[in-house]
Motif scaffolding. Sequence first.
Motif, PDB file in Angstrom:
ATOM      1  N   MET A 106       1.777  -1.209  10.236  1.00 54.72           N
ATOM      2  CA  MET A 106       1.375  -1.099   8.833  1.00 54.72           C
ATOM      3  C   MET A 106      -0.134  -1.266   8.670  1.00 54.72           C
ATOM      4  SD  MET A 106       3.764  -0.273   6.970  1.00 54.72           S
ATOM      5  CE  MET A 106       5.510  -0.169   6.969  1.00 54.72           C
ATOM      6  N   LEU A 107      -0.725  -2.142   9.450  1.00 52.19           N
ATOM      7  CA  LEU A 107      -2.181  -2.282   9.403  1.00 52.19           C
ATOM      8  C   LEU A 107      -2.848  -0.983   9.834  1.00 52.19           C
ATOM      9  CD1 LEU A 107      -2.760  -5.889  10.780  1.00 52.19           C
ATOM     10  CD2 LEU A 107      -3.143  -5.054   8.449  1.00 52.19           C
ATOM     11  N   ALA A 108      -2.302  -0.329  10.837  1.00 52.95           N
ATOM     12  CA  ALA A 108      -2.850   0.951  11.294  1.00 52.95           C
ATOM     13  C   ALA A 108      -2.715   2.024  10.221  1.00 52.95           C
ATOM     14  CB  ALA A 108      -2.165   1.392  12.582  1.00 52.95           C
ATOM     15  N   LEU A 109      -1.666   1.941   9.394  1.00 52.86           N
ATOM     16  CA  LEU A 109      -1.454   2.902   8.307  1.00 52.86           C
ATOM     17  C   LEU A 109      -2.201   2.512   7.036  1.00 52.86           C
ATOM     18  CD1 LEU A 109       2.382   3.567   8.633  1.00 52.86           C
ATOM     19  CD2 LEU A 109       0.512   5.051   9.343  1.00 52.86           C
ATOM     20  N   LYS A 110      -2.971   1.416   7.096  1.00 54.81           N
ATOM     21  CA  LYS A 110      -3.724   0.891   5.951  1.00 54.81           C
ATOM     22  C   LYS A 110      -2.807   0.424   4.819  1.00 54.81           C
ATOM     23  CE  LYS A 110      -8.013   3.378   6.786  1.00 54.81           C
ATOM     24  NZ  LYS A 110      -7.881   3.681   8.129  1.00 54.81           N
ATOM     25  N   TYR A 111      -1.755  -0.284   5.214  1.00 53.56           N
ATOM     26  CA  TYR A 111      -0.822  -0.901   4.271  1.00 53.56           C
ATOM     27  C   TYR A 111      -0.979  -2.410   4.378  1.00 53.56           C
ATOM     28  CZ  TYR A 111       2.057   3.037   2.702  1.00 53.56           C
ATOM     29  OH  TYR A 111       2.526   4.164   2.083  1.00 53.56           O
ATOM     30  N   VAL A 112      -0.748  -3.096   3.272  1.00 55.67           N
ATOM     31  CA  VAL A 112      -0.783  -4.553   3.244  1.00 55.67           C
ATOM     32  C   VAL A 112       0.604  -5.054   2.837  1.00 55.67           C
ATOM     33  CG1 VAL A 112      -3.246  -4.718   2.742  1.00 55.67           C
ATOM     34  CG2 VAL A 112      -1.632  -4.582   0.864  1.00 55.67           C
ATOM     35  N   PRO A 160       0.223   0.554   0.075  1.00 57.71           N
ATOM     36  CA  PRO A 160      -1.072   1.032   0.550  1.00 57.71           C
ATOM     37  C   PRO A 160      -2.200   0.260  -0.115  1.00 57.71           C
ATOM     38  CG  PRO A 160      -0.088   2.620  -0.947  1.00 57.71           C
ATOM     39  CD  PRO A 160       0.922   1.549  -0.730  1.00 57.71           C
ATOM     40  N   LYS A 161      -3.323   0.161   0.606  1.00 54.60           N
ATOM     41  CA  LYS A 161      -4.469  -0.558   0.041  1.00 54.60           C
ATOM     42  C   LYS A 161      -4.978   0.125  -1.223  1.00 54.60           C
ATOM     43  CE  LYS A 161      -5.991  -2.666   4.316  1.00 54.60           C
ATOM     44  NZ  LYS A 161      -7.047  -2.793   5.322  1.00 54.60           N
ATOM     45  N   ARG A 162      -4.876   1.448  -1.278  1.00 58.35           N
ATOM     46  CA  ARG A 162      -5.244   2.176  -2.498  1.00 58.35           C
ATOM     47  C   ARG A 162      -4.090   3.101  -2.863  1.00 58.35           C
ATOM     48  NH1 ARG A 162      -7.274   7.284  -1.762  1.00 58.35           N
ATOM     49  NH2 ARG A 162      -7.523   7.915   0.376  1.00 58.35           N
ATOM     50  N   PRO A 163      -3.915   3.408  -4.139  1.00 58.09           N
ATOM     51  CA  PRO A 163      -2.785   4.244  -4.556  1.00 58.09           C
ATOM     52  C   PRO A 163      -2.790   5.620  -3.880  1.00 58.09           C
ATOM     53  CG  PRO A 163      -3.848   3.246  -6.457  1.00 58.09           C
ATOM     54  CD  PRO A 163      -4.721   2.954  -5.267  1.00 58.09           C
TER      55      PRO A 163
END
Length: 171
Positions: free
Chosen positions: A97-103, A112-115
């Motif tokens: 998930m970190l690699a996919l930019k998810y928190v 996702p960090k941004r919508p």
Amino acid sequence: MQPDTTIKKLQLKDQLRSEPSKAWAPVEQALAYLALMTPILLLAEYFGITDTFKMNLLVGGAIGAVIGSTFNFFSSMALSQWTVPGQVDPEAVRSAMLALKYVEPQPGVYQPKRPLFSLFHRYQSERITLQAMGGNTLISGPYKQLKLLSAFMLPDAQSPASDHTPPTVQG
């Protein structure tokens, strides 16, 4: 036993039933396009880059924005489900998930960090959720993101036949 890597896209009616507000996302994209392009086309006319206001460009672009965003929201980023036999390793999921930019705002729910779909609104279908169901794990979220997640979590296992080195020819 290799886990099932089949990710099932929900049908359009099921996607809209689970989140009716997602139907307005293509309209929002068209309005954002119109708000961005109208001043640009007015400035192009004012500075003499074009001889008239290009209404056909504005309308055609808005229609294109609706078509493109509809395909993106309901096909390539369609709400999908993936059933993984057995329990998944929480650390493997977190690193993927970190690699996919998810928190992870709460356990088992990643966003996702941004919508993904809108500048102004976060949709529930952007989230990736993990649910234990008996001995299996149900993972739901956007299709494209689940495909990437499956690539991180289920790397291709090499078979013993492919590990051998080719024979050398002696001559």
